[in-house]
Design an enzyme around this catalytic site. Sequence first.
Site, mmCIF file in Angstrom:
data_model
loop_
_atom_site.group_PDB
_atom_site.id
_atom_site.type_symbol
_atom_site.label_atom_id
_atom_site.label_comp_id
_atom_site.label_asym_id
_atom_site.label_seq_id
_atom_site.Cartn_x
_atom_site.Cartn_y
_atom_site.Cartn_z
ATOM 1 N N TRP A 189 0.844 -1.188 0.000
ATOM 2 C CA TRP A 189 0.000 0.000 0.000
ATOM 3 C C TRP A 189 0.883 1.243 0.000
ATOM 4 C CZ3 TRP A 189 -2.046 2.608 4.893
ATOM 5 C CH2 TRP A 189 -3.000 3.585 4.567
ATOM 6 N N ASP A 270 -0.729 -5.840 9.306
ATOM 7 C CA ASP A 270 -1.720 -4.833 8.926
ATOM 8 C C ASP A 270 -2.976 -5.593 8.518
ATOM 9 O OD1 ASP A 270 -3.234 -2.762 8.020
ATOM 10 O OD2 ASP A 270 -1.819 -2.036 6.522
ATOM 11 N N LYS A 306 -13.303 -1.170 5.945
ATOM 12 C CA LYS A 306 -13.853 -2.032 4.897
ATOM 13 C C LYS A 306 -14.909 -2.999 5.425
ATOM 14 C CE LYS A 306 -10.702 -0.393 2.008
ATOM 15 N NZ LYS A 306 -9.812 0.359 2.881
#
Length: 460
Positions: A189, A270, A306
């Site tokens: 990311w 993560d 999310k």
Amino acid sequence: MRPLFGVELAAIPRTSSSNTDPADRRINTLVRHLVESSSSAMADSLSASVASSLNSDSVFAHVVRAPEDPILGVTVAYNKDPSPNKLNLGVGAYRTEEGKPLVLNVVRKAEHQLVNDSTRVKEYLPIVGLAEFNKQSAKLIFGANSPAILENRVATVQCLSGTGSLRVGGEFLARHYHERQIYIPLPTWGNHPKVFTLAGLSVKTYRYYDPSTRGLNFQGLLEDLGSAPPGAIVLLHACAHNPTGVDPTLEQWDQIRKLMRSKQLLPFFDSAYQGFASGSLDTDAQPVRLFVADGGECFVAQSYAKNLGLYGERVGALSIVCKNAEVASRVESQLKLVIRPMYSNPPIHGASIVATILKDRNLFDEWTIELKAMADRIISMRQQLFDALRARGTPGDWSHIIKQIGMFTFTGLNPEQVSFMTKEYHIYMTSDGRISMAGLSSRTVPHLADGIHAAVTRVV
């Protein structure tokens, strides 16, 4: 009289010449002249001062315009495009089949409960956040019966979504850990290297993605981690790797774990997509739980953007699994010193939504159903895109689209092909060819397939 600073000046009385002697008339005329001249001069002076201020250099005149964020900038460009056929596949946010943002029914129910609870107040939370939220977040990622939780070896603090959790964890490590190097996968990311660099860590990379197979470069991963200095920090995507959608198998995860423990490498997970990848909260947490089960220490950053659709609420948690309860307690005390000057304490609303859902069995069960529906729709979009490309006879092997998992697919398109698709088909994605499968629908899949087919056949 003309107004000065918006205030009307009092008028000077004009006496009749028949009622005053010549000397009085001369005095009155002189007074009016002086007042009018003074007013005009002040206004002219003010105007000149403003013009001078506007024309002079700012102390920030040297500041150059920053480029748009490579991910969020996609949306900026998309919003400026007047085409009715435009398609935004850049930002990772779930959309319905109709292309609309989704607020989960379970979230609305939880919010309804909170709003109608007259006992709730808007007082500051503690520095570490909402206690029930922290407790439930640890149980969600580690499992309710995790020995680490039962032995009070976990320090959990509420943070500002996943990004804030990573930053707090990074700053804690920069202050209190003996090794400053953190290894992140290549690619990863786009915010990861910025977050950790600004936190005070030195960012290195390890091989992860193999462009030739559009899969995992497992051998390269093992070699690079094997060459890392003992004690180095290693960032791991818990599931649904962003941007590639490529995850190790559970057997490969265990090999990674054994290698890292043998080298005393510190895992930093993560976890941005728990439940959003496979549709199962427990399945997506398996890699983390594998590392926790061996009794070793690790970091986990969680986000509810999310899997609960709480993008704008900025809800996340950082958990640090320690060797014993005493160390965990001391670690928490130092986390407070990181958080206090950063944002003092976290916001209450989003964390209250999460805590309400996680502690209520009925709401939790309803959430798992909605979560699986989102995951299943993304999996369906993968299959539909693969079928559409195969039906068009698009050159190349596109099976990676259905092999990858989670919100994103790494298409393998190069920057020139991406640019072509944006210009000719008004399809927006990041320049590395990453697309958000959550932004697709049955209606837009054919348009995307046409764009990919044209790009592959017409742009080398």
